[in-house]
Design an enzyme around this catalytic site. Structure first.
Site, short mmCIF file in Angstrom:
data_model
loop_
_atom_site.label_atom_id
_atom_site.label_comp_id
_atom_site.label_asym_id
_atom_site.label_seq_id
_atom_site.Cartn_x
_atom_site.Cartn_y
_atom_site.Cartn_z
N PHE A 147 0.86 -1.19 0.00
CA PHE A 147 0.00 0.00 0.00
C PHE A 147 0.89 1.23 0.00
CE2 PHE A 147 -2.55 3.54 1.21
CZ PHE A 147 -3.78 3.29 0.63
N ASP A 232 9.31 2.76 1.95
CA ASP A 232 8.15 3.58 2.29
C ASP A 232 7.93 3.45 3.80
OD1 ASP A 232 5.66 4.60 2.89
OD2 ASP A 232 4.67 3.80 1.11
N LYS A 261 2.68 11.27 7.22
CA LYS A 261 1.82 11.05 8.40
C LYS A 261 2.30 11.80 9.65
CE LYS A 261 0.03 6.53 6.86
NZ LYS A 261 -1.40 6.72 6.66
#
Ligand code: IF1
Length: 404
Positions: A147, A232, A261
């Site tokens: 993802f 990531d 984030k």
């Protein structure tokens, strides 16, 4: 006689009015209005312990007072300049991020997906300029069940039908290998391979921890074949796993690392690409950018979000309380539970296929004052803010025990 205050709009009213919004989410029926530390409150005045942390964005806790202070101070001074001019926050963020992470260079963006796209662009350009791959032949290897966000290019190499289907035609130049399979990676690398992109621990896939030695082997393969190793860390980074970056658990260093984030502690969308010089230096003025990327408000917020993460010991706390919480969760004797796994405060509870699904469990947890979100049909993620105390960990485990 006193007037009764007009009754405030409550949960059902807010949900009813959401009909004007797109239906691309199916949220739990709780309407939040206030947050502080590990807790959030809904419009009915009920308090919840947040075990999602806005998908690991609110690692520092909701509305951290120091980050709030930095945001207010900067917002009243200067918010946006564009990159046509310099501002007095961006260079400081560069310096502080590089000192913390040992990266050589930083490129600021806004969302996680944008930062991943940036890393992919860097890898391709590096492939042409440095590795001398023939024009338009660069290939990037990605992992099954990844993802990395929602852009057209990224969903094109997703293996999740829901994220991917209906959005074609997809970008070419990507090859998928199973996550955790070093032989498959070795076999996939070819003369035109410019990058290998992976999450150190797969988040959306359900907190999938790689087999021992996998990332180290992947790092070696990338070095040997002159391929950029791209991690990531948008979800795993910034303390979530009990280290600043999850790569530290596996004793590897990526060529390009993507963070987002919690880089703002949940106050503002900000992401960044961290890179060694060789890859970053392929970008020249005008070749990439963003109107809001690197704006002074984002930078001031990020600088303070990083500062409190370090100075308030949140990363160490995530390691200690995370281990404790995982132990407590693993001790729950329930026939519904298949496995509890995790690193730091990135924990997942996987239910057996016949346990009735994760959604009803999340709804029961909600009724007990605990916010958690299912991923896929039978996995519940437990990822509270990193300031969680041992007593709060006990309370979480007690709620899970009661429901399971
Ligand atoms: C949604 C999950 C979390 C990410 C990694 C890049 C991005 C993400 C490793 C993109 C984003 C989010 C986005 C959110 C759901 C969510 C998520 F359930 F999909 F897996 F966090 F757990 N790389 N993750 O996890 O970052 O562009 O969103 O800033 O609904 O899309 P973004």
């Amino acid at each position: 006689m006193n007037h009764m205050a007009p009754s405030k709009p409550k949960t059902a009213d807010f949900i009813e009015r959401a009909r004007f919004g797109a239906s691309n989410y199916k949220p739990l029926d709780v309407v939040l209005t206030h947050g502080e530390g590990v807790h959030v409150w809904d419009v009915e005045g009920r308090r919840y312990l947040d075990c999602l942390s806005a998908y690991s964005s609110v690692n520092q806790g909701h509305c951290h007072p120091k980050i709030l202070g930095a945001m207010i101070e900067q917002a009243s001074r200067l918010t946006l300049t564009s990159r046509a001019f310099r501002n007095d926050q961006l260079a400081l963020l560069y310096e502080e991020l590089c000192t913390l992470t040992r990266a050589h260079k930083v490129l600021p963006m806004n969302s996680g997906a944008e930062a991943v796209e940036t890393a992919l662009k860097l890898a391709r350009k590096w492939g042409y300029l440095v590795k001398a791959v023939p024009k338009d032949r660069a290939e990037i290897i990605v992992c099954e069940n990844n993802f990395h966000g929602r852009t057209i290019a990224i969903v094109g190499f997703s293996s999740d039908g829901t994220s991917r289907e209906g959005f074609g035609p997809y970008s070419i130049g990507f090859k998928t290998v199973p996550f955790g399979d070093e032989a498959a990676l070795a076999a996939a690398i070819g003369a035109h391979t410019v990058g290998f992109l992976a999450e150190p621990i797969q988040g959306e896939a359900g907190v999938i921890i790689p087999p021992a030695g996998y990332l180290k082997k992947a790092r070696e393969l990338c070095s040997r074949h002159n391929v950029l190793f791209i991690l990531d860390e948008i979800q795993t980074g910034l303390g979530r796993t009990g280290k600043l970056l999850a790569e530290e658990h596996y004793d590897v260093e990526a060529d390009i690392t993507v963070i987002g984030k919690a880089l703002s502690g949940g106050f503002y969308p900000i992401s960044a690409v961290l890179s060694n010089c060789e890859a970053m230096d392929v970008l020249h003025p005008g070749e990439h950018g963003s109107t809001f990327g690197g704006n002074p408000l984002a930078c001031a917020v990020a600088r303070m979000a990083l500062k409190v993460l370090i100075e308030e010991g949140m990363i160490e706390n995530a390691a200690i309380v995370g281990r404790y919480l995982k132990d407590c969760m693993q001790a729950i004797a329930s026939p519904m539970v298949k496995q509890v796994r995790g690193v730091g405060l990135m924990i997942a509870v996987e239910l057996h296929n016949d346990a009735g699904g994760a959604r009803p469990v999340c709804e029961k947890l909600l009724a007990r004052g605990l916010l958690a979100k299912e991923t896929h049909d039978n996995i519940i993620r437990v990822a509270p803010p990193l300031i969680l105390t041992q007593e709060q960990a006990d309370w979480i485990a007690t709620q899970f025990e009661a429901v399971l």
